[in-house]
Enzyme design. Sequence first.
Site, PDB file in Angstrom:
ATOM      1  N   GLY A  18       0.849  -1.133  -0.003  1.00  0.00           N
ATOM      2  CA  GLY A  18       0.131  -0.098  -0.093  1.00  0.00           C
ATOM      3  C   GLY A  18       0.909   1.293   0.047  1.00  0.00           C
ATOM      4  N   GLY A  19       1.942   1.054  -0.781  1.00  0.00           N
ATOM      5  CA  GLY A  19       2.833   2.250  -0.748  1.00  0.00           C
ATOM      6  C   GLY A  19       2.522   3.585  -1.623  1.00  0.00           C
ATOM      7  N   GLY A  20       1.437   3.685  -2.090  1.00  0.00           N
ATOM      8  CA  GLY A  20       1.222   4.745  -3.336  1.00  0.00           C
ATOM      9  C   GLY A  20       0.167   5.731  -2.762  1.00  0.00           C
ATOM     10  N   SER A  21      -0.208   5.349  -1.561  1.00  0.00           N
ATOM     11  CA  SER A  21      -1.362   6.389  -1.222  1.00  0.00           C
ATOM     12  C   SER A  21      -1.406   6.513   0.499  1.00  0.00           C
ATOM     13  CB  SER A  21      -2.735   5.887  -1.741  1.00  0.00           C
ATOM     14  OG  SER A  21      -3.140   4.689  -1.178  1.00  0.00           O
ATOM     15  N   ASP A  67      -2.832  -7.357  -5.752  1.00  0.00           N
ATOM     16  CA  ASP A  67      -3.846  -7.486  -4.507  1.00  0.00           C
ATOM     17  C   ASP A  67      -3.237  -8.365  -3.402  1.00  0.00           C
ATOM     18  OD1 ASP A  67      -5.983  -8.337  -3.008  1.00  0.00           O
ATOM     19  OD2 ASP A  67      -7.208  -9.511  -4.676  1.00  0.00           O
ATOM     20  N   ASN A  94       1.933  -2.297   5.494  1.00  0.00           N
ATOM     21  CA  ASN A  94       1.339  -1.050   5.725  1.00  0.00           C
ATOM     22  C   ASN A  94      -0.183  -1.194   5.116  1.00  0.00           C
ATOM     23  OD1 ASN A  94       0.517   2.002   5.775  1.00  0.00           O
ATOM     24  ND2 ASN A  94       0.706   1.552   3.313  1.00  0.00           N
ATOM     25  N   SER A 146      -2.675   0.331  14.406  1.00  0.00           N
ATOM     26  CA  SER A 146      -3.552   1.457  14.542  1.00  0.00           C
ATOM     27  C   SER A 146      -3.724   1.472  16.078  1.00  0.00           C
ATOM     28  CB  SER A 146      -4.706   1.722  13.814  1.00  0.00           C
ATOM     29  OG  SER A 146      -5.975   1.040  14.393  1.00  0.00           O
ATOM     30  N   TYR A 159     -12.149  -5.091  12.006  1.00  0.00           N
ATOM     31  CA  TYR A 159     -10.847  -4.311  11.850  1.00  0.00           C
ATOM     32  C   TYR A 159      -9.861  -4.216  13.186  1.00  0.00           C
ATOM     33  CZ  TYR A 159      -7.685  -0.520  10.829  1.00  0.00           C
ATOM     34  OH  TYR A 159      -6.487   0.533  10.892  1.00  0.00           O
ATOM     35  N   ALA A 162      -8.421  -7.480  14.169  1.00  0.00           N
ATOM     36  CA  ALA A 162      -7.180  -7.757  13.601  1.00  0.00           C
ATOM     37  C   ALA A 162      -6.150  -7.174  13.844  1.00  0.00           C
ATOM     38  CB  ALA A 162      -7.711  -7.619  11.857  1.00  0.00           C
TER      39      ALA A 162
END
Length: 255
Positions: A18-21, A67, A94, A146, A159, A162
């Site tokens: 997920g390194g582009g947003s 994915d 991430n 988080s 969530y 997890a």
Amino acid sequence: MTLPIYPDLHDTSVFITGGGSGIGAGLTEAFLRQGAKVAFVQRSDASEFCDAMAQSTGNRPLFTSCDITDPDAVRAAIEQAAAVHGPVQVLVNNAANDQRHTLAEVTPDFMDWALAINFKSYVFTAQAVIPAMQEMGGGAIINITSISYMMGNAGYPVYTAANSALNGLTRSLAREFGPDRIRVNALAPGWVMTPKQLEQWVTPDALAEHLKRQCLPDSLNPEDIAGGVLFLASNTSRAMTGQALVIDGGVVVTG
């Protein structure tokens, strides 16, 4: 905000999911500015982001559309990154999805989907990079979680479950692979003002209420998280493993 430079991260092979947003984009940029060789995956096209990073940092990341819930696809992306940049020395798990839901809305399919993104993907990316880290004599894995499970909030029970499980995973992997000098730590951000959060859930009232829970009065941005990730990736934290680092402006208290 100016981030510190960790010389040992220069030329390090880094893989980010997920390194582009969102937070991930901030992490990719932070590692690029260290001179690291960064590869990242996500489902949506990130070509424009890669162009922007190459122009602003002089260091282009390697992007693979993938994915993360497909372990074979993730393994193939990691193999591609290793072929271009060398074996992965730093893994940053991430990618996540904090879609809001109530318990009554949870179906078996939704639960499988949520756990595949927010837990299962972390397991299989770690599984894919660890053999090469063992051969190299060490490495660093950073699991982005988080503070959601620490706050006791309603609105996304699968969530938060997890996220809590990721701490158990982090501690178990730290123990299992510590003899190989592979460090595994978690980093728990607070409410970070990413474009997704601003678009879907941040309202003036909600933000004001959350800031009242922080010790510090300022809202968080992706670059606030990047410094902690760089620290955990660097040899500066060589004696730190199995830990959870919280960067949330002082909402929760650990220890």
